[in-house]
Design a protein around this motif. Structure first.
Motif, PDB file in Angstrom:
ATOM      1  N   PRO A 108      14.932   0.881  -7.133  1.00 22.19           N
ATOM      2  CA  PRO A 108      14.506  -0.521  -6.982  1.00 22.19           C
ATOM      3  C   PRO A 108      13.594  -0.951  -8.123  1.00 22.19           C
ATOM      4  CG  PRO A 108      13.195   0.886  -5.553  1.00 22.19           C
ATOM      5  CD  PRO A 108      14.246   1.769  -6.175  1.00 22.19           C
ATOM      6  N   ALA A 109      13.388  -2.265  -8.218  1.00 22.47           N
ATOM      7  CA  ALA A 109      12.608  -2.831  -9.327  1.00 22.47           C
ATOM      8  C   ALA A 109      11.192  -2.282  -9.372  1.00 22.47           C
ATOM      9  CB  ALA A 109      12.592  -4.351  -9.206  1.00 22.47           C
ATOM     10  N   TRP A 110      10.570  -2.051  -8.197  1.00 25.57           N
ATOM     11  CA  TRP A 110       9.161  -1.618  -8.192  1.00 25.57           C
ATOM     12  C   TRP A 110       8.990  -0.189  -8.704  1.00 25.57           C
ATOM     13  CZ3 TRP A 110       7.342   2.323  -4.921  1.00 25.57           C
ATOM     14  CH2 TRP A 110       8.189   2.703  -3.861  1.00 25.57           C
ATOM     15  N   LEU A 111      10.099   0.578  -8.786  1.00 19.91           N
ATOM     16  CA  LEU A 111      10.026   1.939  -9.317  1.00 19.91           C
ATOM     17  C   LEU A 111      10.522   2.039 -10.761  1.00 19.91           C
ATOM     18  CD1 LEU A 111      11.138   4.304  -6.389  1.00 19.91           C
ATOM     19  CD2 LEU A 111       8.902   4.206  -7.505  1.00 19.91           C
ATOM     20  N   MET A 112      10.956   0.926 -11.316  1.00 15.69           N
ATOM     21  CA  MET A 112      11.491   0.954 -12.672  1.00 15.69           C
ATOM     22  C   MET A 112      10.473   1.363 -13.742  1.00 15.69           C
ATOM     23  SD  MET A 112      14.610   0.634 -13.359  1.00 15.69           S
ATOM     24  CE  MET A 112      16.126   0.363 -12.446  1.00 15.69           C
ATOM     25  N   PRO A 113       9.208   0.888 -13.683  1.00 15.82           N
ATOM     26  CA  PRO A 113       8.251   1.296 -14.727  1.00 15.82           C
ATOM     27  C   PRO A 113       8.096   2.816 -14.862  1.00 15.82           C
ATOM     28  CG  PRO A 113       7.424  -0.608 -13.567  1.00 15.82           C
ATOM     29  CD  PRO A 113       8.644  -0.169 -12.817  1.00 15.82           C
ATOM     30  N   PRO A 114       7.834   3.563 -13.770  1.00 15.54           N
ATOM     31  CA  PRO A 114       7.723   5.019 -13.948  1.00 15.54           C
ATOM     32  C   PRO A 114       9.060   5.680 -14.290  1.00 15.54           C
ATOM     33  CG  PRO A 114       7.562   4.452 -11.614  1.00 15.54           C
ATOM     34  CD  PRO A 114       7.473   3.170 -12.384  1.00 15.54           C
ATOM     35  N   TYR A 115      10.154   5.103 -13.816  1.00 13.19           N
ATOM     36  CA  TYR A 115      11.476   5.675 -14.136  1.00 13.19           C
ATOM     37  C   TYR A 115      11.752   5.555 -15.634  1.00 13.19           C
ATOM     38  CZ  TYR A 115      16.532   5.814 -14.733  1.00 13.19           C
ATOM     39  OH  TYR A 115      17.797   6.088 -15.184  1.00 13.19           O
ATOM     40  N   VAL A 116      11.512   4.365 -16.168  1.00  8.84           N
ATOM     41  CA  VAL A 116      11.753   4.144 -17.592  1.00  8.84           C
ATOM     42  C   VAL A 116      10.725   4.888 -18.438  1.00  8.84           C
ATOM     43  CG1 VAL A 116      11.824   2.404 -19.420  1.00  8.84           C
ATOM     44  CG2 VAL A 116      12.861   1.912 -17.201  1.00  8.84           C
ATOM     45  N   GLY A 117       9.469   4.885 -17.969  1.00  7.94           N
ATOM     46  CA  GLY A 117       8.394   5.503 -18.744  1.00  7.94           C
ATOM     47  C   GLY A 117       8.463   7.020 -18.794  1.00  7.94           C
ATOM     48  N   GLU A 132       0.826  -1.211   0.000  1.00  5.67           N
ATOM     49  CA  GLU A 132       0.000   0.000   0.000  1.00  5.67           C
ATOM     50  C   GLU A 132       0.858   1.258   0.000  1.00  5.67           C
ATOM     51  OE1 GLU A 132      -3.295   0.179  -0.443  1.00  5.67           O
ATOM     52  OE2 GLU A 132      -3.075  -1.962  -0.808  1.00  5.67           O
ATOM     53  N   GLY A 133       1.934   1.225   0.768  1.00  7.50           N
ATOM     54  CA  GLY A 133       2.832   2.377   0.804  1.00  7.50           C
ATOM     55  C   GLY A 133       3.473   2.627  -0.547  1.00  7.50           C
ATOM     56  N   ARG A 134       3.868   1.551  -1.213  1.00  6.75           N
ATOM     57  CA  ARG A 134       4.473   1.691  -2.533  1.00  6.75           C
ATOM     58  C   ARG A 134       3.462   2.207  -3.554  1.00  6.75           C
ATOM     59  NH1 ARG A 134       8.476  -3.657  -3.011  1.00  6.75           N
ATOM     60  NH2 ARG A 134       9.903  -3.003  -1.350  1.00  6.75           N
ATOM     61  N   LYS A 135       2.216   1.760  -3.432  1.00  4.44           N
ATOM     62  CA  LYS A 135       1.168   2.255  -4.325  1.00  4.44           C
ATOM     63  C   LYS A 135       0.961   3.753  -4.129  1.00  4.44           C
ATOM     64  CE  LYS A 135      -1.620  -1.955  -4.934  1.00  4.44           C
ATOM     65  NZ  LYS A 135      -2.928  -2.595  -4.639  1.00  4.44           N
ATOM     66  N   ALA A 136       1.066   4.204  -2.871  1.00  3.65           N
ATOM     67  CA  ALA A 136       0.912   5.631  -2.586  1.00  3.65           C
ATOM     68  C   ALA A 136       2.017   6.439  -3.272  1.00  3.65           C
ATOM     69  CB  ALA A 136       0.939   5.859  -1.074  1.00  3.65           C
ATOM     70  N   VAL A 137       3.244   5.925  -3.231  1.00  4.42           N
ATOM     71  CA  VAL A 137       4.354   6.605  -3.907  1.00  4.42           C
ATOM     72  C   VAL A 137       4.113   6.658  -5.413  1.00  4.42           C
ATOM     73  CG1 VAL A 137       6.812   6.459  -4.491  1.00  4.42           C
ATOM     74  CG2 VAL A 137       6.068   6.029  -2.145  1.00  4.42           C
ATOM     75  N   LEU A 138       3.692   5.545  -5.983  1.00  4.01           N
ATOM     76  CA  LEU A 138       3.442   5.488  -7.428  1.00  4.01           C
ATOM     77  C   LEU A 138       2.330   6.448  -7.845  1.00  4.01           C
ATOM     78  CD1 LEU A 138       3.697   1.608  -7.907  1.00  4.01           C
ATOM     79  CD2 LEU A 138       5.325   3.327  -8.717  1.00  4.01           C
ATOM     80  N   SER A 139       1.337   6.608  -6.978  1.00  7.13           N
ATOM     81  CA  SER A 139       0.246   7.536  -7.304  1.00  7.13           C
ATOM     82  C   SER A 139       0.728   8.984  -7.258  1.00  7.13           C
ATOM     83  CB  SER A 139      -0.926   7.343  -6.340  1.00  7.13           C
ATOM     84  OG  SER A 139      -0.604   7.784  -5.033  1.00  7.13           O
ATOM     85  N   LEU A 140       1.631   9.291  -6.317  1.00  8.53           N
ATOM     86  CA  LEU A 140       2.162  10.653  -6.219  1.00  8.53           C
ATOM     87  C   LEU A 140       3.053  10.981  -7.416  1.00  8.53           C
ATOM     88  CD1 LEU A 140       3.015  10.853  -2.413  1.00  8.53           C
ATOM     89  CD2 LEU A 140       1.284  12.199  -3.622  1.00  8.53           C
ATOM     90  N   ILE A 141       3.757   9.973  -7.930  1.00 12.15           N
ATOM     91  CA  ILE A 141       4.612  10.192  -9.098  1.00 12.15           C
ATOM     92  C   ILE A 141       3.793  10.645 -10.303  1.00 12.15           C
ATOM     93  CG2 ILE A 141       6.072   8.998 -10.805  1.00 12.15           C
ATOM     94  CD1 ILE A 141       7.126   7.262  -8.504  1.00 12.15           C
ATOM     95  N   LYS A 142       2.574  10.139 -10.419  1.00 16.83           N
ATOM     96  CA  LYS A 142       1.723  10.442 -11.564  1.00 16.83           C
ATOM     97  C   LYS A 142       1.083  11.831 -11.464  1.00 16.83           C
ATOM     98  CE  LYS A 142       0.465   5.568 -12.202  1.00 16.83           C
ATOM     99  NZ  LYS A 142      -0.647   4.592 -12.141  1.00 16.83           N
ATOM    100  N   ARG A 143       1.072  12.411 -10.286  1.00 14.60           N
ATOM    101  CA  ARG A 143       0.365  13.686 -10.092  1.00 14.60           C
ATOM    102  C   ARG A 143       1.111  14.853 -10.720  1.00 14.60           C
ATOM    103  NH1 ARG A 143      -4.410  13.583  -6.897  1.00 14.60           N
ATOM    104  NH2 ARG A 143      -3.995  15.790  -7.091  1.00 14.60           N
ATOM    105  N   ARG A 144       0.448  15.649 -11.475  1.00 12.90           N
ATOM    106  CA  ARG A 144       1.052  16.822 -12.096  1.00 12.90           C
ATOM    107  C   ARG A 144       1.085  18.007 -11.146  1.00 12.90           C
ATOM    108  NH1 ARG A 144       2.077  16.911 -17.304  1.00 12.90           N
ATOM    109  NH2 ARG A 144       1.787  19.171 -17.408  1.00 12.90           N
ATOM    110  N   ASP A 145       0.317  17.928 -10.053  1.00 14.88           N
ATOM    111  CA  ASP A 145       0.298  19.038  -9.104  1.00 14.88           C
ATOM    112  C   ASP A 145       1.180  18.756  -7.887  1.00 14.88           C
ATOM    113  OD1 ASP A 145      -1.403  16.982  -8.325  1.00 14.88           O
ATOM    114  OD2 ASP A 145      -2.586  18.314  -7.047  1.00 14.88           O
TER     115      ASP A 145
END
Length: 288
Positions: free
Chosen positions: A119-128, A94-107
């Protein structure tokens, strides 16, 4: 480092660029390199939310929920600044999901602080979308920053002494500070100080960093620390642990202190010393 900390220009420049772009920042480096102090200093005159995963990961969930509610219709010019520290300790989904949601926010302008590379769980947004990454090399204090810190402490150092402290500390802010404290006590840079700061940093790692690790990981690393470097087969032989591959992956994710090149793993000298200190207390001479 706190009082008198002189932020390295390379790291500050990257922070300024990321701020202008609203780009997520990922800061990583081993213990003592001033990651948290850099961010706190940079944000000292800005409104921001600081969350440490070492203290209460639930605060991250609250922040994500609150920002989502506030963010509707917000302009990117008024981004909310959120700094998430000790990311290497964030293990729950859940904590990791919260971080991923904040990464997507433009505000939201998000700053992530960690001891290990991405880490591996942050690779998709890093690469994307790409993060702006501030590495340990960016965080190292050079002679210019070390000299400024010594001056802030009321110390006058020669060119040779400055070079000694910079080289022996490898730009680690914690070690620079400890060297300055010893100089204030009358010790001058030299072999005695080199041994003193190495031993003090090993003691710090043992009492403040290693206590955060899971027991099985700590035991595994204490056992493999008998060798200055090792391969996976050697680690399996020394420890008798069939989970050695998984434990090595966890060790890499825990902090920027374990490197691997051509199948050979190497622990940092300071950590080897700390692990051997701990092993001397935990194991009998025969076990060691």
């Amino acid at each position: 480092m706190e009082k008198g900390y002189i932020a390295p220009e390379a790291a500050l420049k990257k922070l300024r660029v990321a701020k202008g772009l609203g780009q997520t920042v990922y800061i990583y480096g081993a213990t003592g390199y001033g990651k948290t102090e850099l961010v706190k200093q940079y944000l000292s005159k800005r409104r921001h939310r600081y969350i440490s995963c070492a203290e209460d990961a639930s605060g991250l969930l609250k922040a994500a929920a609150q920002e989502e509610g506030k963010g509707k219709g917000a302009q990117t010019q008024t981004r909310t600044v959120v700094a998430v520290d000790d990311l290497h300790l964030l293990k729950d989904t859940e904590g990791r999901k919260a971080v991923l949601s904040l990464i997507k926010r433009r505000d939201v302008w998000l700053i992530l602080i960690c001891r290990s590379p991405i880490p591996a769980w942050l690779m998709p947004p890093y690469v994307g979308g790409g993060f702006l990454v501030i590495t340990e090399d960016d965080l190292r204090l050079g002679e210019k920053e070390t000299a400024a810190y010594m001056e802030s402490q009321g110390l006058t150092v020669t060119k040779e002494e400055l070079a000694f402290v910079t080289q022996r500390s490898r730009g680690n802010a914690y070690i620079v500070r400890h060297a300055a404290l010893k100089m204030l006590e009358g010790m001058r840079p030299g072999p005695e100080m080199a041994e003193e700061i190495m031993e003090a940093f090993a003691a710090y790692l043992e009492s403040h960093v290693m206590v955060q690790w899971d027991c099985d990981l700590l035991e595994f690393l204490m056992q493999v620390s008998v060798a200055d470097e090792f391969t996976l087969p050697l680690a399996q032989m020394v420890t008798g642990n069939r989970y050695a591959p998984e434990l090595l992956e966890r060790a890499v994710a825990t902090g920027n202190f374990l490197s691997c090149k051509d199948g050979t793993y190497r622990l940092r000298p300071q950590l080897i010393r700390a692990l051997r200190r701990r092993a001397a207390k935990e194991y009998s001479p025969q076990e060691r």
